[in-house]
Design a protein around this motif. Structure first.
Motif, short mmCIF file in Angstrom:
data_model
loop_
_atom_site.label_atom_id
_atom_site.label_comp_id
_atom_site.label_asym_id
_atom_site.label_seq_id
_atom_site.Cartn_x
_atom_site.Cartn_y
_atom_site.Cartn_z
N GLU A 1 0.61 -1.11 0.01
CA GLU A 1 -0.52 0.45 0.49
C GLU A 1 0.57 1.21 0.21
O GLU A 1 0.28 2.02 -0.50
CB GLU A 1 -1.00 -0.10 1.15
CG GLU A 1 -1.55 -0.97 0.86
CD GLU A 1 -2.53 -1.37 2.36
OE1 GLU A 1 -2.51 0.53 2.82
OE2 GLU A 1 -3.30 -1.68 2.51
N VAL A 2 2.28 0.95 -0.09
CA VAL A 2 2.77 2.08 0.43
C VAL A 2 2.76 3.60 -1.17
O VAL A 2 3.16 4.39 -0.42
CB VAL A 2 4.34 2.21 0.88
CG1 VAL A 2 5.66 3.22 0.46
CG2 VAL A 2 4.40 1.28 1.97
N LEU A 3 3.03 2.50 -1.84
CA LEU A 3 3.25 2.99 -3.11
C LEU A 3 1.96 3.29 -4.37
O LEU A 3 2.59 2.87 -5.59
CB LEU A 3 4.52 3.24 -4.40
CG LEU A 3 6.06 3.72 -3.29
CD1 LEU A 3 7.40 3.41 -3.81
CD2 LEU A 3 5.91 4.67 -2.78
N ASP A 4 1.62 1.68 -3.98
CA ASP A 4 0.38 1.38 -5.08
C ASP A 4 -0.47 2.02 -5.77
O ASP A 4 -1.24 3.05 -5.11
CB ASP A 4 -0.30 1.29 -3.69
CG ASP A 4 -1.88 -0.28 -4.81
OD1 ASP A 4 -1.64 -0.92 -5.07
OD2 ASP A 4 -3.29 -0.22 -3.54
N GLY A 5 -0.01 1.89 -6.43
CA GLY A 5 -0.39 2.69 -8.12
C GLY A 5 -0.13 3.29 -8.26
O GLY A 5 -0.36 4.28 -9.39
N LEU A 6 1.22 4.28 -7.85
CA LEU A 6 1.86 4.90 -8.31
C LEU A 6 2.66 4.87 -9.48
O LEU A 6 3.55 3.96 -9.97
CB LEU A 6 2.66 5.28 -7.51
CG LEU A 6 2.33 6.08 -6.26
CD1 LEU A 6 3.10 6.39 -4.90
CD2 LEU A 6 1.51 7.78 -6.95
N LYS A 7 2.36 5.94 -10.56
CA LYS A 7 3.91 5.89 -11.90
C LYS A 7 5.09 6.39 -11.21
O LYS A 7 4.83 7.55 -11.21
CB LYS A 7 2.87 6.48 -13.31
CG LYS A 7 1.73 5.12 -13.30
CD LYS A 7 0.97 5.77 -14.40
CE LYS A 7 0.57 7.02 -14.06
NZ LYS A 7 -0.48 7.98 -14.81
N VAL A 8 5.89 5.85 -10.80
CA VAL A 8 7.05 6.11 -11.02
C VAL A 8 8.25 6.09 -11.93
O VAL A 8 8.65 5.23 -12.72
CB VAL A 8 7.62 4.92 -10.07
CG1 VAL A 8 9.33 6.40 -9.43
CG2 VAL A 8 6.88 5.32 -8.28
N LEU A 9 8.61 7.28 -12.92
CA LEU A 9 9.49 7.40 -13.90
C LEU A 9 11.30 7.01 -13.04
O LEU A 9 11.32 7.89 -11.90
CB LEU A 9 9.93 8.90 -13.87
CG LEU A 9 11.04 9.20 -15.36
CD1 LEU A 9 10.98 8.17 -16.20
CD2 LEU A 9 11.02 10.38 -15.51
N ILE A 10 11.91 5.95 -13.31
CA ILE A 10 13.59 5.87 -13.06
C ILE A 10 14.19 6.68 -14.31
O ILE A 10 13.80 6.06 -15.29
CB ILE A 10 13.48 4.42 -12.89
CG1 ILE A 10 12.54 3.85 -11.68
CG2 ILE A 10 14.83 4.33 -11.62
CD1 ILE A 10 12.79 2.34 -11.02
N VAL A 11 15.22 7.58 -13.48
CA VAL A 11 16.73 7.48 -14.41
C VAL A 11 17.90 7.31 -13.94
O VAL A 11 17.96 8.54 -12.95
CB VAL A 11 16.27 9.21 -14.75
CG1 VAL A 11 17.14 9.79 -16.10
CG2 VAL A 11 14.09 9.55 -15.14
N GLU A 12 17.94 6.91 -14.39
CA GLU A 12 19.85 5.54 -13.43
C GLU A 12 20.28 5.31 -14.85
O GLU A 12 19.42 4.28 -15.33
CB GLU A 12 19.50 4.65 -12.62
CG GLU A 12 20.18 4.33 -11.98
CD GLU A 12 21.50 4.96 -11.44
OE1 GLU A 12 22.50 4.76 -12.11
OE2 GLU A 12 21.13 6.52 -10.95
N ASP A 13 21.61 5.47 -15.40
CA ASP A 13 22.33 5.24 -16.09
C ASP A 13 23.20 3.71 -15.78
O ASP A 13 23.40 3.26 -16.08
CB ASP A 13 22.87 6.37 -16.52
CG ASP A 13 24.27 6.84 -15.52
OD1 ASP A 13 24.05 6.60 -14.56
OD2 ASP A 13 25.27 7.42 -15.85
N GLN A 14 23.30 3.86 -14.47
CA GLN A 14 23.68 2.31 -14.20
C GLN A 14 22.63 0.93 -14.00
O GLN A 14 21.80 0.98 -12.90
CB GLN A 14 24.20 1.84 -12.35
CG GLN A 14 25.74 2.75 -12.06
CD GLN A 14 26.10 3.77 -11.03
OE1 GLN A 14 25.41 2.00 -10.28
NE2 GLN A 14 26.44 4.72 -10.72
#
Length: 140
Positions: free
Chosen positions: A21-34
């Motif tokens: 439930e902490v992040l439930d349903g959120l759309k998270v963009l991740i920008v990471e080059d590693q």
């Protein structure tokens, strides 16, 4: 906010019991080059109920993803190889999407115009990433 513990790309994964439930349903963009860290972050964030957009390893690919998707929040590595993530941060500001920075450097490495945005230092600590994303999304 530096984590400590087991080393590697991300610290503190052992023993985490995801509360979906902490992040439930959120759309998270991740920008990471590693690649390894991007993969670990994606898996971690998905365990907490979010949908991952990306990850993107360059400014161009992140901006392309932003043209195709509408994230609720973003997790941005400040240094992407030879480029900085600031054009992505500018676009997120323009569209009202909150974001969290990550960096292996101290907070002085972040352009001062973004100083009000949360920063997670590398090596990232899993609990801190989830807590920070949750707090930022709850405040918007």
């Amino acid at each position: 906010m530096r984590g400590n513990g087991v080393g590697g790309a991300m610290e503190g994964c052992t023993g985490l019991r995801p509360d979906r439930e902490v992040l439930d349903g959120l759309k998270v963009l991740i920008v990471e080059d590693q690649f390894l860290l991007a993969d670990e972050l994606s898996l971690l964030i998905e365990q907490y109920g979010a949908k991952v957009i990306g990850p993107a390893g360059t400014v161009a690919s992140a901006l392309r993803l932003l043209g195709e998707h509408s994230p609720d929040i973003a997790l941005l590595d400040v240094n992407l190889g030879a480029e900085r993530v600031y054009p992505v941060a500018d676009e997120l500001l323009r569209t009202g999407v909150p974001f969290v920075f990550m960096t292996g450097y101290d907070s002085d490495a972040v352009d001062e115009r973004f100083s009000v945005h949360p920063l997670v230092e590398k090596p990232v600590h899993a609990r801190l990433v989830i807590q920070t994303l949750s707090n930022v999304s709850a405040s918007h």
